[in-house]
Design a protein around this motif. Structure first.
Motif, PDB file in Angstrom:
ATOM      1  N   TYR A   4      -4.204  12.503  68.362  1.00 23.86           N
ATOM      2  CA  TYR A   4      -5.535  12.550  68.832  1.00 23.86           C
ATOM      3  C   TYR A   4      -6.362  11.839  68.027  1.00 23.86           C
ATOM      4  O   TYR A   4      -6.429  12.003  66.731  1.00 23.86           O
ATOM      5  CB  TYR A   4      -6.010  13.960  68.791  1.00 23.86           C
ATOM      6  CG  TYR A   4      -5.138  14.706  70.174  1.00 23.86           C
ATOM      7  CD1 TYR A   4      -5.651  14.755  71.335  1.00 23.86           C
ATOM      8  CD2 TYR A   4      -4.280  15.736  69.689  1.00 23.86           C
ATOM      9  CE1 TYR A   4      -4.684  15.260  72.436  1.00 23.86           C
ATOM     10  CE2 TYR A   4      -3.509  16.410  70.541  1.00 23.86           C
ATOM     11  CZ  TYR A   4      -3.999  16.085  71.818  1.00 23.86           C
ATOM     12  OH  TYR A   4      -3.067  16.827  73.114  1.00 23.86           O
ATOM     13  N   ASP A   9     -10.875   4.401  70.528  1.00 24.77           N
ATOM     14  CA  ASP A   9     -10.560   4.391  71.984  1.00 24.77           C
ATOM     15  C   ASP A   9      -9.083   3.982  72.188  1.00 24.77           C
ATOM     16  O   ASP A   9      -8.447   3.360  71.020  1.00 24.77           O
ATOM     17  CB  ASP A   9     -11.447   3.754  72.874  1.00 24.77           C
ATOM     18  CG  ASP A   9     -11.470   2.214  72.651  1.00 24.77           C
ATOM     19  OD1 ASP A   9     -10.559   1.517  72.203  1.00 24.77           O
ATOM     20  OD2 ASP A   9     -12.891   1.689  72.750  1.00 24.77           O
ATOM     21  N   SER A  10      -8.489   3.927  73.066  1.00 32.04           N
ATOM     22  CA  SER A  10      -7.001   3.566  73.440  1.00 32.04           C
ATOM     23  C   SER A  10      -6.764   2.101  73.202  1.00 32.04           C
ATOM     24  O   SER A  10      -5.819   1.706  72.560  1.00 32.04           O
ATOM     25  CB  SER A  10      -6.619   3.998  75.068  1.00 32.04           C
ATOM     26  OG  SER A  10      -6.635   5.465  75.027  1.00 32.04           O
ATOM     27  N   GLU A  11      -7.824   1.164  73.357  1.00 37.85           N
ATOM     28  CA  GLU A  11      -7.488  -0.217  73.051  1.00 37.85           C
ATOM     29  C   GLU A  11      -7.512  -0.342  71.703  1.00 37.85           C
ATOM     30  O   GLU A  11      -6.832  -1.304  71.221  1.00 37.85           O
ATOM     31  CB  GLU A  11      -8.749  -0.990  73.746  1.00 37.85           C
ATOM     32  CG  GLU A  11      -8.512  -1.068  75.469  1.00 37.85           C
ATOM     33  CD  GLU A  11      -8.980   0.240  76.056  1.00 37.85           C
ATOM     34  OE1 GLU A  11      -9.601   1.019  75.585  1.00 37.85           O
ATOM     35  OE2 GLU A  11      -8.637   0.561  77.177  1.00 37.85           O
ATOM     36  N   GLU A  14      -4.284   0.793  70.405  1.00 38.62           N
ATOM     37  CA  GLU A  14      -2.865  -0.236  70.891  1.00 38.62           C
ATOM     38  C   GLU A  14      -2.949  -1.471  70.088  1.00 38.62           C
ATOM     39  O   GLU A  14      -2.024  -2.202  69.941  1.00 38.62           O
ATOM     40  CB  GLU A  14      -3.010  -0.388  72.296  1.00 38.62           C
ATOM     41  CG  GLU A  14      -2.504   0.871  73.010  1.00 38.62           C
ATOM     42  CD  GLU A  14      -2.628   0.636  74.506  1.00 38.62           C
ATOM     43  OE1 GLU A  14      -3.192  -0.355  75.077  1.00 38.62           O
ATOM     44  OE2 GLU A  14      -1.903   1.683  75.201  1.00 38.62           O
ATOM     45  N   ARG A  42       0.153   6.178  75.842  1.00 45.03           N
ATOM     46  CA  ARG A  42      -1.206   6.908  76.055  1.00 45.03           C
ATOM     47  C   ARG A  42      -1.110   8.149  76.706  1.00 45.03           C
ATOM     48  O   ARG A  42      -0.121   8.593  77.549  1.00 45.03           O
ATOM     49  CB  ARG A  42      -2.024   5.800  77.048  1.00 45.03           C
ATOM     50  CG  ARG A  42      -2.651   4.792  76.509  1.00 45.03           C
ATOM     51  CD  ARG A  42      -3.544   4.284  77.453  1.00 45.03           C
ATOM     52  NE  ARG A  42      -4.117   2.800  77.114  1.00 45.03           N
ATOM     53  CZ  ARG A  42      -5.019   2.554  77.589  1.00 45.03           C
ATOM     54  NH1 ARG A  42      -5.679   2.829  78.330  1.00 45.03           N
ATOM     55  NH2 ARG A  42      -5.464   1.306  77.238  1.00 45.03           N
ATOM     56  N   SER A  44      -3.150  10.670  78.910  1.00 40.72           N
ATOM     57  CA  SER A  44      -4.115  10.776  79.664  1.00 40.72           C
ATOM     58  C   SER A  44      -5.115  12.114  79.436  1.00 40.72           C
ATOM     59  O   SER A  44      -4.495  13.028  78.881  1.00 40.72           O
ATOM     60  CB  SER A  44      -3.986  10.782  81.169  1.00 40.72           C
ATOM     61  OG  SER A  44      -3.200  11.817  81.461  1.00 40.72           O
ATOM     62  N   GLU A  45      -6.302  11.948  79.887  1.00 37.58           N
ATOM     63  CA  GLU A  45      -7.224  13.127  79.703  1.00 37.58           C
ATOM     64  C   GLU A  45      -6.661  14.306  80.441  1.00 37.58           C
ATOM     65  O   GLU A  45      -6.635  15.517  80.142  1.00 37.58           O
ATOM     66  CB  GLU A  45      -8.511  12.869  80.170  1.00 37.58           C
ATOM     67  CG  GLU A  45      -9.554  13.797  79.903  1.00 37.58           C
ATOM     68  CD  GLU A  45     -10.896  13.565  80.265  1.00 37.58           C
ATOM     69  OE1 GLU A  45     -11.897  14.404  80.474  1.00 37.58           O
ATOM     70  OE2 GLU A  45     -11.209  12.464  80.249  1.00 37.58           O
ATOM     71  N   GLN A  48      -3.951  15.873  78.598  1.00 35.72           N
ATOM     72  CA  GLN A  48      -4.524  16.603  77.228  1.00 35.72           C
ATOM     73  C   GLN A  48      -4.902  17.892  77.972  1.00 35.72           C
ATOM     74  O   GLN A  48      -4.576  19.228  77.319  1.00 35.72           O
ATOM     75  CB  GLN A  48      -5.732  15.701  76.669  1.00 35.72           C
ATOM     76  CG  GLN A  48      -5.301  14.598  76.086  1.00 35.72           C
ATOM     77  CD  GLN A  48      -6.499  13.866  75.661  1.00 35.72           C
ATOM     78  OE1 GLN A  48      -7.295  14.612  74.897  1.00 35.72           O
ATOM     79  NE2 GLN A  48      -6.654  12.623  75.885  1.00 35.72           N
ATOM     80  N   ARG A  69     -11.343  11.173  72.110  1.00 44.01           N
ATOM     81  CA  ARG A  69     -11.699  10.073  72.449  1.00 44.01           C
ATOM     82  C   ARG A  69     -10.435   9.268  73.061  1.00 44.01           C
ATOM     83  O   ARG A  69     -10.415   8.600  74.211  1.00 44.01           O
ATOM     84  CB  ARG A  69     -12.553   8.759  71.784  1.00 44.01           C
ATOM     85  CG  ARG A  69     -13.104   7.952  72.437  1.00 44.01           C
ATOM     86  CD  ARG A  69     -14.050   7.049  71.821  1.00 44.01           C
ATOM     87  NE  ARG A  69     -14.540   6.144  72.544  1.00 44.01           N
ATOM     88  CZ  ARG A  69     -15.294   4.988  71.893  1.00 44.01           C
ATOM     89  NH1 ARG A  69     -15.286   5.027  70.850  1.00 44.01           N
ATOM     90  NH2 ARG A  69     -15.379   4.034  72.950  1.00 44.01           N
ATOM     91  N   SER A  70      -9.077   9.325  72.348  1.00 39.28           N
ATOM     92  CA  SER A  70      -7.881   8.968  72.991  1.00 39.28           C
ATOM     93  C   SER A  70      -6.914   9.705  72.382  1.00 39.28           C
ATOM     94  O   SER A  70      -6.905  10.423  71.431  1.00 39.28           O
ATOM     95  CB  SER A  70      -7.820   7.461  72.439  1.00 39.28           C
ATOM     96  OG  SER A  70      -7.747   7.114  71.146  1.00 39.28           O
ATOM     97  N   PHE A  72      -2.314   9.668  71.922  1.00 40.12           N
ATOM     98  CA  PHE A  72      -1.021   8.982  72.412  1.00 40.12           C
ATOM     99  C   PHE A  72       0.419   9.910  71.995  1.00 40.12           C
ATOM    100  O   PHE A  72       0.264  10.575  70.977  1.00 40.12           O
ATOM    101  CB  PHE A  72      -0.765   7.897  71.358  1.00 40.12           C
ATOM    102  CG  PHE A  72      -1.772   6.829  71.821  1.00 40.12           C
ATOM    103  CD1 PHE A  72      -1.333   5.608  72.616  1.00 40.12           C
ATOM    104  CD2 PHE A  72      -3.140   6.792  71.528  1.00 40.12           C
ATOM    105  CE1 PHE A  72      -2.274   4.669  72.962  1.00 40.12           C
ATOM    106  CE2 PHE A  72      -3.919   5.842  71.854  1.00 40.12           C
ATOM    107  CZ  PHE A  72      -3.521   4.805  72.473  1.00 40.12           C
TER     108      PHE A  72
END
Length: 140
Positions: A4, A9-11, A14, A42, A44-45, A48, A69-70, A72
């Motif tokens: 977490y 953010d995810s981008e 990655e 990823r 997802s919310e 989670q 915020r993200s 994985f």
């Protein structure tokens, strides 16, 4: 195990993972380093929210200082592949703080403990984290 991140953010995550050989094939993502590999996807919310009871979610938010915020999912087989997973987790957690690793055994780990586990032995891997964490707290 789930990583977490409180601010990244995810981008961003990655993009950082591309330092390894990062392959996306449909819904499956693999990180490779030589012959070693682990899975990185990823989270997802919705996934989670389904994962935790309210008290567990509160503990995670307290450690991050905010709602994630993200996130994985990180998984691997034992041995050298799990070593790569620990290296990936440690590197990302050091770079993107605040961050927390949920070990799926009721353990929520901050970056310093994950990094210490990595440095503890040349053979330490992701599955050593619960045992290492217990030892570091004087429980073993």
């Amino acid at each position: 195990m789930i990583l977490y991140f409180g601010q990244a953010d995810s981008e961003q995550i990655e993009a950082a993972v591309r330092a390894f050989e990062f392959n996306r094939d449909g819904s499956s993502e693999t990180i490779r380093s030589g012959e070693r590999y682990c899975y990185f996807e990823r989270y997802s919310e919705q996934e989670q929210l389904a994962e935790y009871e309210p008290a567990e979610r509160e503990a995670l938010v307290a450690l991050l200082g905010a709602t994630p915020r993200s996130a994985f999912c990180l998984s691997s087989r034992h041995g050298e592949n799990a070593r790569l997973a620990l290296e990936v987790a440690s590197g990302l957690m050091q770079r993107f703080q605040p961050s927390v690793l949920d070990d799926d055994h009721d353990g929520l780990w901050l970056a310093p403990v994950v990094s210490a586990c990595l440095r503890a032995s040349a053979t330490s891997d992701l599955y050593d984290l619960p045992r290492f964490g217990a030892l570091s707290r004087g429980e073993g």
